[in-house]
Motif scaffolding. Structure first.
Motif, mmCIF file in Angstrom:
data_model
loop_
_atom_site.group_PDB
_atom_site.id
_atom_site.type_symbol
_atom_site.label_atom_id
_atom_site.label_comp_id
_atom_site.label_asym_id
_atom_site.label_seq_id
_atom_site.Cartn_x
_atom_site.Cartn_y
_atom_site.Cartn_z
ATOM 1 N N SER A 121 0.706 -1.226 -0.043
ATOM 2 C CA SER A 121 -0.016 -0.042 0.084
ATOM 3 C C SER A 121 0.812 1.204 0.000
ATOM 4 C CB SER A 121 -1.012 0.077 1.111
ATOM 5 O OG SER A 121 -0.075 -0.086 2.390
ATOM 6 N N PRO A 124 3.537 3.944 -4.559
ATOM 7 C CA PRO A 124 2.725 4.812 -5.327
ATOM 8 C C PRO A 124 3.331 4.326 -6.883
ATOM 9 C CG PRO A 124 4.552 5.977 -4.663
ATOM 10 C CD PRO A 124 4.768 4.721 -3.779
ATOM 11 N N GLN A 128 4.346 9.021 -10.915
ATOM 12 C CA GLN A 128 3.898 10.023 -10.032
ATOM 13 C C GLN A 128 5.156 10.446 -9.090
ATOM 14 O OE1 GLN A 128 0.362 9.203 -8.025
ATOM 15 N NE2 GLN A 128 -0.762 8.484 -9.860
ATOM 16 N N SER A 213 5.774 11.750 -2.700
ATOM 17 C CA SER A 213 4.201 11.139 -3.220
ATOM 18 C C SER A 213 3.353 11.674 -2.174
ATOM 19 C CB SER A 213 4.272 9.749 -3.137
ATOM 20 O OG SER A 213 4.382 9.199 -1.926
ATOM 21 N N THR A 214 3.598 12.744 -1.237
ATOM 22 C CA THR A 214 2.743 13.169 -0.569
ATOM 23 C C THR A 214 2.080 14.649 -1.290
ATOM 24 O OG1 THR A 214 3.672 12.782 1.431
ATOM 25 C CG2 THR A 214 1.992 14.437 1.466
#
Length: 218
Positions: A121, A124, A128, A213-214
Motif C-alpha cells: 500500500s 505509489p 507520479q 508522493s505526498t
C-alpha cells in the motif's frame, strides 16, 4: 455478614481475574504451533515455510543486540516471532499483517514473514514520483520477480521496534512519546550506518518516496 459476603465475592472475583490474565499470558507465550530456530542467541519462532526469513531476522537481531550491548552495557530479553498471515492473529492483537512491533508485556518482537498488502500500500505509481526517486525505488526495492516490494524497508524497521526493548527494559525515562520514537530511530540508523552500510539506501529512500508522493496542497 452481608458486607463480609460481598468482600469475599470481591476477593474471589479479583483472584479469578488474576488467574484469567495469568492463563491468558501463558497461552500467548506458548509457541508449540510454530517452529523453533535453535542456533541463534535471540530466541526465535517461525511459521511453516518461513525458516529463511527467520534466520535472516534472528541473525540481525543477534547483531543489533550485541552491537548495542557493548555501547549501552545492557541486553534486553526478546523473543522473535516471524509469522505468516495465517499465524499472525494467534500471537498479536495488532490487526494489520506486516506491521513490525514490540510487545513489552510479553517481550515479543513480531514481524511478518511474507510480502503483504500493507507493505504494497505504500508503493505509489512510479510515474507520479520525481524521476530520480523512481529510479532509486526500482533499483533498491526490486524482488526476484522484477516487482517492487517494501520488504527491504520493513525488515529494517524491526530494528526500530527492537530499540523500544532497549529503552523500556533498560528503564530509560522518556518525557515525551516522540522522544521514544526518536531514540528507536537513532538506534536503527546508527546500527545500519555502522554495521550494514550497504543497506542505507533501503532505509533512506523509502521516506524520500513518501515525501515525494505526498500531496502538499492538502
Amino acid at each position: 455478614m452481608k458486607q463480609i459476603e460481598n468482600h469475599t465475592r470481591s476477593i474471589f472475583l479479583g483472584l479469578y481475574v488474576l488467574l484469567f490474565l495469568f492463563v491468558s499470558n501463558l497461552s500467548a507465550q506458548s509457541f508449540e504451533n510454530l517452529n523453533h530456530l535453535e542456533r541463534n542467541k535471540t530466541k526465535t519462532y517461525f511459521s511453516k515455510g518461513s525458516k529463511e526469513q527467520a534466520e535472516k531476522m534472528a541473525t540481525r537481531c543477534d547483531s543489533v543486540i550485541s552491537f548495542y550491548k557493548s555501547i549501552l552495557n545492557f541486553e534486553p530479553t526478546v523473543t522473535l516471532l516471524v509469522l505468516s498471515s495465517t499465524d499472525w492473529s494467534n500471537y498479536t492483537n495488532i490487526p494489520v499483517y506486516g506491521m513490525p512491533h514490540y510487545n513489552d508485556a510479553q517481550t515479543l518482537l513480531i514481524v511478518a514473514s511474507d510480502d503483504n498488502d500493507f507493505w504494497k500500500s505504500f508503493i505509489p505509481p512510479l510515474d507520479q514520483l520525481p524521476s530520480k526517486v523512481a529510479q532509486q525505488m526500482s533499483g533498491i526495492y526490486n524482488d526476484n520477480n522484477n516487482s517492487l516490494t517494501m520488504r527491504g524497508f520493513f525488515n529494517l524497521l524491526a530494528i526500530h521496534e527492537l530499540g523500544h526493548a532497549f529503552h523500556i527494559q533498560g528503564e530509560l525515562t522518556m518525557q515525551r512519546r516522540w522522544m521514544e520514537e526518536l531514540f528507536a530511530n537513532i538506534l536503527l540508523h546508527t546500527y545500519i550506518a555502522e554495521k550494514e552500510p550497504e543497506l542505507l539506501p533501503a532505509l533512506t529512500v523509502f521516506p524520500k518516496m513518501v515525501v515525494s508522493s505526498t500531496n502538499k496542497e492538502e
